[in-house]
Motif scaffolding. Structure first.
Motif, short mmCIF file in Angstrom:
data_model
loop_
_atom_site.label_atom_id
_atom_site.label_comp_id
_atom_site.label_asym_id
_atom_site.label_seq_id
_atom_site.Cartn_x
_atom_site.Cartn_y
_atom_site.Cartn_z
N THR A 5 117.40 26.52 -38.02
CA THR A 5 118.02 25.30 -38.52
C THR A 5 118.00 25.21 -40.04
O THR A 5 118.46 24.22 -40.60
CB THR A 5 117.32 24.05 -37.95
OG1 THR A 5 115.94 24.09 -38.34
CG2 THR A 5 117.43 24.00 -36.45
N VAL A 10 126.90 27.09 -36.68
CA VAL A 10 127.63 26.24 -37.63
C VAL A 10 129.08 26.69 -37.63
O VAL A 10 129.37 27.88 -37.53
CB VAL A 10 127.04 26.39 -39.05
CG1 VAL A 10 127.89 25.70 -40.09
CG2 VAL A 10 125.63 25.86 -39.09
N VAL A 22 120.74 22.56 -40.74
CA VAL A 22 121.61 22.27 -39.61
C VAL A 22 120.97 21.19 -38.74
O VAL A 22 119.80 21.31 -38.36
CB VAL A 22 121.87 23.55 -38.77
CG1 VAL A 22 122.79 23.25 -37.61
CG2 VAL A 22 122.45 24.64 -39.65
N ARG A 34 125.01 20.05 -34.76
CA ARG A 34 125.71 21.14 -35.44
C ARG A 34 126.33 20.75 -36.79
O ARG A 34 127.04 21.53 -37.38
CB ARG A 34 126.80 21.75 -34.56
CG ARG A 34 126.30 22.51 -33.40
CD ARG A 34 127.48 23.12 -32.75
NE ARG A 34 127.13 24.02 -31.68
CZ ARG A 34 128.02 24.61 -30.94
NH1 ARG A 34 129.30 24.40 -31.14
NH2 ARG A 34 127.66 25.43 -30.00
N PHE A 66 125.92 19.91 -40.81
CA PHE A 66 125.06 20.59 -41.76
C PHE A 66 125.00 19.83 -43.07
O PHE A 66 125.91 19.06 -43.40
CB PHE A 66 125.54 22.03 -42.01
CG PHE A 66 127.00 22.11 -42.39
CD1 PHE A 66 127.41 21.95 -43.69
CD2 PHE A 66 127.96 22.35 -41.41
CE1 PHE A 66 128.75 22.04 -44.03
CE2 PHE A 66 129.30 22.43 -41.74
CZ PHE A 66 129.70 22.26 -43.06
#
Length: 192
Positions: free
Chosen positions: A18, A44, A72, A76, A78
């Motif tokens: 992440t 992503v 992230v 999903r 970011f």
């Protein structure tokens, strides 16, 4: 049936990455490696990321290396956090050289003054890594980095004539180094 259940349980245990910290040239984020595969592993949307990054860096000179932190979220989406370019980038720009010295202790690839160091330290002092340091400590760090890549830090200004003479001498050194490397490469190929 049991295999599907075991795969589902295993899938729940797999944690995806992440957080990613990387250096991306300003305005030049592309889905090509190495960035694309890294973002793909984090699930992503690569095209959306590239578009967003390039928009955020449109005010910066294209190609400037930017340390970037990508976080992230579970949905999903970011977050992009841009940091200032590496200290070595600023030092190379201030010294006007394309590459550092191959032997930093005994070679000099460029020269800067303490004014350059101060300006670079003011910019780098805003980075999270330097927030707990005083400006003097950041300046010492910048000077240390300059010595590591073969840039000489001068207390006084340098005259134009001295600088031109140094650049001519440095160009000859680089040319000799490149010829030596090419000769070594050719001799290695002949041995094979």
């Amino acid at each position: 049936m049991a295999a599907k259940r075991a795969a589902a349980q295993f899938g729940d245990k797999v944690k995806r990455k992440t957080f990613l910290k990387t250096i991306i040239p300003a305005g030049k984020a592309t889905p090509a490696p190495p960035l694309g595969p890294e973002l793909g592993q984090m699930q992503v949307q690569i095209a959306a990321f590239c578009k967003d990054f390039n928009e955020k860096t449109s005010h910066i000179k294209p190609g400037v290396p930017l340390p970037t932190e990508i976080t992230v979220n579970p949905d999903r989406s970011f977050n992009i956090k841009l940091l200032s370019p590496p200290t070595t980038y600023f030092l190379m720009q201030a010294a006007g050289c394309n590459k550092g010295a191959t032997k930093p202790g005994s070679q000099t690839c460029g020269m800067i003054t303490l004014k350059h160091v101060y300006e670079i330290a003011k910019i780098k002092g805003q980075d999270p890594a330097f927030t707990c340091m005083t400006l003097e400590q950041v300046c010492k760090t910048v000077i240390g980095n300059a010595h590591k890549i073969g840039i000489k830090v001068l207390k006084d200004d340098i005259s134009v004539e001295e600088l031109e003479q140094f650049k001519e001498q440095r160009a000859q050194e680089v040319e000799a180094e490149e010829a030596e490397l090419e000769e070594a490469r050719l001799s290695k190929m002949l041995r094979l």
